[in-house]
Design an enzyme around this catalytic site. Sequence first.
Site, short mmCIF file in Angstrom:
data_model
loop_
_atom_site.label_atom_id
_atom_site.label_comp_id
_atom_site.label_asym_id
_atom_site.label_seq_id
_atom_site.Cartn_x
_atom_site.Cartn_y
_atom_site.Cartn_z
CB ILE A 19 -1.29 -0.45 1.37
CG1 ILE A 19 -2.18 -0.90 0.89
CG2 ILE A 19 -1.90 1.25 1.33
CD1 ILE A 19 -2.98 -1.86 2.24
CB SER A 143 -6.74 -2.00 9.62
OG SER A 143 -7.67 -3.40 9.77
CE1 TYR A 156 -1.90 -4.72 11.98
CE2 TYR A 156 -4.32 -5.37 12.09
CZ TYR A 156 -3.41 -4.98 11.51
OH TYR A 156 -3.25 -4.35 9.67
N1 LIG Z 1 -2.58 -5.43 3.19
C1 LIG Z 1 -4.07 -5.49 3.79
O1 LIG Z 1 -5.17 -5.97 4.06
C2 LIG Z 1 -4.40 -4.26 5.13
C3 LIG Z 1 -6.20 -3.72 5.32
C4 LIG Z 1 -5.64 -2.76 6.36
C5 LIG Z 1 -4.29 -2.13 6.55
N2 LIG Z 1 -3.37 -2.34 6.27
C6 LIG Z 1 -2.65 -1.58 6.81
O2 LIG Z 1 -1.84 -0.79 5.63
C7 LIG Z 1 -0.15 -0.87 6.24
C8 LIG Z 1 0.99 -1.26 5.07
O3 LIG Z 1 0.33 -2.92 4.81
P1 LIG Z 1 0.70 -3.93 3.36
O4 LIG Z 1 -0.16 -4.82 3.80
O5 LIG Z 1 0.89 -3.00 2.40
O6 LIG Z 1 2.04 -4.31 4.12
P2 LIG Z 1 3.63 -4.69 3.57
O7 LIG Z 1 3.64 -6.16 4.53
O8 LIG Z 1 2.63 -5.50 1.96
O9 LIG Z 1 4.29 -3.55 3.80
C9 LIG Z 1 4.61 -2.99 4.33
C10 LIG Z 1 5.76 -2.11 4.56
O10 LIG Z 1 6.45 -1.73 5.58
C11 LIG Z 1 7.31 -1.66 5.80
N3 LIG Z 1 7.97 -1.81 8.09
C12 LIG Z 1 7.50 -2.96 8.54
N4 LIG Z 1 7.46 -1.88 9.64
C13 LIG Z 1 8.16 -1.28 9.51
C14 LIG Z 1 9.34 -0.43 10.08
N5 LIG Z 1 9.28 -1.17 12.08
N6 LIG Z 1 10.10 0.28 10.29
C15 LIG Z 1 9.44 1.08 8.40
N7 LIG Z 1 9.40 0.39 7.38
C16 LIG Z 1 8.29 -1.04 8.14
C17 LIG Z 1 7.63 -2.81 5.55
O11 LIG Z 1 9.36 -3.53 5.17
C18 LIG Z 1 7.00 -3.18 4.19
O12 LIG Z 1 7.82 -2.72 3.05
C19 LIG Z 1 -0.12 -1.21 7.60
O13 LIG Z 1 -0.57 -0.33 7.87
C20 LIG Z 1 -1.31 -2.47 7.91
O14 LIG Z 1 -1.84 -2.37 8.56
C21 LIG Z 1 -3.74 -3.66 4.68
#
Ligand SMILES: NC(=O)c1ccc[n+]([C@@H]2O[C@H](COP(=O)([O-])OP(=O)(O)OC[C@H]3O[C@@H](n4cnc5c(N)ncnc54)[C@H](O)[C@@H]3O)[C@@H](O)[C@H]2O)c1
Length: 258
Positions: A19, A143, A156
Site C-alpha cells: 500500500i 484498518s 493487532y
Molecule cells: N494489506 C491489507 O489487507 C491491509 C488492510 C488494512 C490495513 N493495512 C495496513 O496498511 C499498511 C500497509 O500494509 P501492507 O499490506 O502494504 O504491508 P506490507 O507488508 O506489504 O508492506 C509494509 C512495508 O512496511 C515496512 N515496515 C514494516 N515495519 C516497519 C518499521 N518498523 N519501520 C519501517 N518500515 C516498516 C515493511 O518493510 C514493508 O515494506 C499497514 O499499516 C497495515 O496494517 C493493510
Amino acid sequence: MAGRLQNKRIMITGAAQGIGLAIAQACHREGAALLLLDRDGTLLATTTERLRASGATLFEASADITDADAVARAVGDGAAAIGPLNALVNNAGINVFSEPLAMDDAAWQRCFDVNLKGAWNCCRAVLPGMIAAGGGAILNIASTHAFTIIPHTFPYPLAKHALLGMTKALGLEYAPQGVRVNALAPGYVETQKVIDYWNTFPDPQAAKAQTLALHPGGRIATPEEIALAAVFMISDECPFMNAACLTVDGGLSVRQHE
Ligand SMILES: NC(=O)c1ccc[n+]([C@@H]2O[C@H](COP(=O)([O-])OP(=O)(O)OC[C@H]3O[C@@H](n4cnc5c(N)ncnc54)[C@H](O)[C@@H]3O)[C@@H](O)[C@H]2O)c1
C-alpha cells in the site's frame, strides 16, 4: 496540467512495497515530492530507482519507525533535500496475530511498538514543522481492525483501535494550527502481508477463496484503490475533513450475515 498534490512534500512510511508503494506512486503522479522511508533498505532502493526513473523528486531513508532518533534524522535530512514536509502518511505496519492467551509479551510489545508508537514517532517528528508553517495533513493507515475484531488476531486490532484514537486526539489538538489528522481504514488489500497471512493456513488457496467470499463484491482491494483514497485525503480537496476515518473495504465491515 497541475497535479492534485502540487506543492506537497509528503513523507510515506513503509513505502518499499504494498500500500505504501502504491501511495508513493499515486502521490508522484499528482505532482508531490516524496520522503520515502522503510526499514527494508534493499527493497526501498529498488522501489526508489523505479520512481526516480519515472521523474520523481524524492529522498529515501532506510530506517525503522520504532527508532525515534532515526525517524527524526530522516525527517531533518528529507526536509533539507525536498523542502519542509507538509504531509505524512503513517503506513508502515505489521501483523501480529495470536489467540490472546497464546501470545507472549514480546509479541504484544512488537505490535504496539510498530503499529502505534512508530506512528507517533513520525507524528512527533513532523508536527513542529507543520505547526510552524501554519498547517499540514497527517494520514494514518488504520484498518477495519480499528473498529471490528477478527478472533485470533490479537493484539493487532487493539493497536489499530488505538491508532484511530491517536488520530482523533491529534486531530483535535492541532486543528487550531491548521493540521488535519485523519485515518484511512482498508479492509483486505492484496499485498505481500495478506499473501503471507493466507500462507499460514494449511490450504492457502482455500483461505484466499474464503476471504474473497466475505466481500460483497467477491474480491478484495488492490493497493492502487487504497492509494486513490489516500491522495484525496492528503489533498486540499477535503480541507474540512479532520479527526475522521474513511473506510475503504468494498462494504466488508457493513455486512452482518449472509
Ligand atoms: N494489506 C491489507 O489487507 C491491509 C488492510 C488494512 C490495513 N493495512 C495496513 O496498511 C499498511 C500497509 O500494509 P501492507 O499490506 O502494504 O504491508 P506490507 O507488508 O506489504 O508492506 C509494509 C512495508 O512496511 C515496512 N515496515 C514494516 N515495519 C516497519 C518499521 N518498523 N519501520 C519501517 N518500515 C516498516 C515493511 O518493510 C514493508 O515494506 C499497514 O499499516 C497495515 O496494517 C493493510
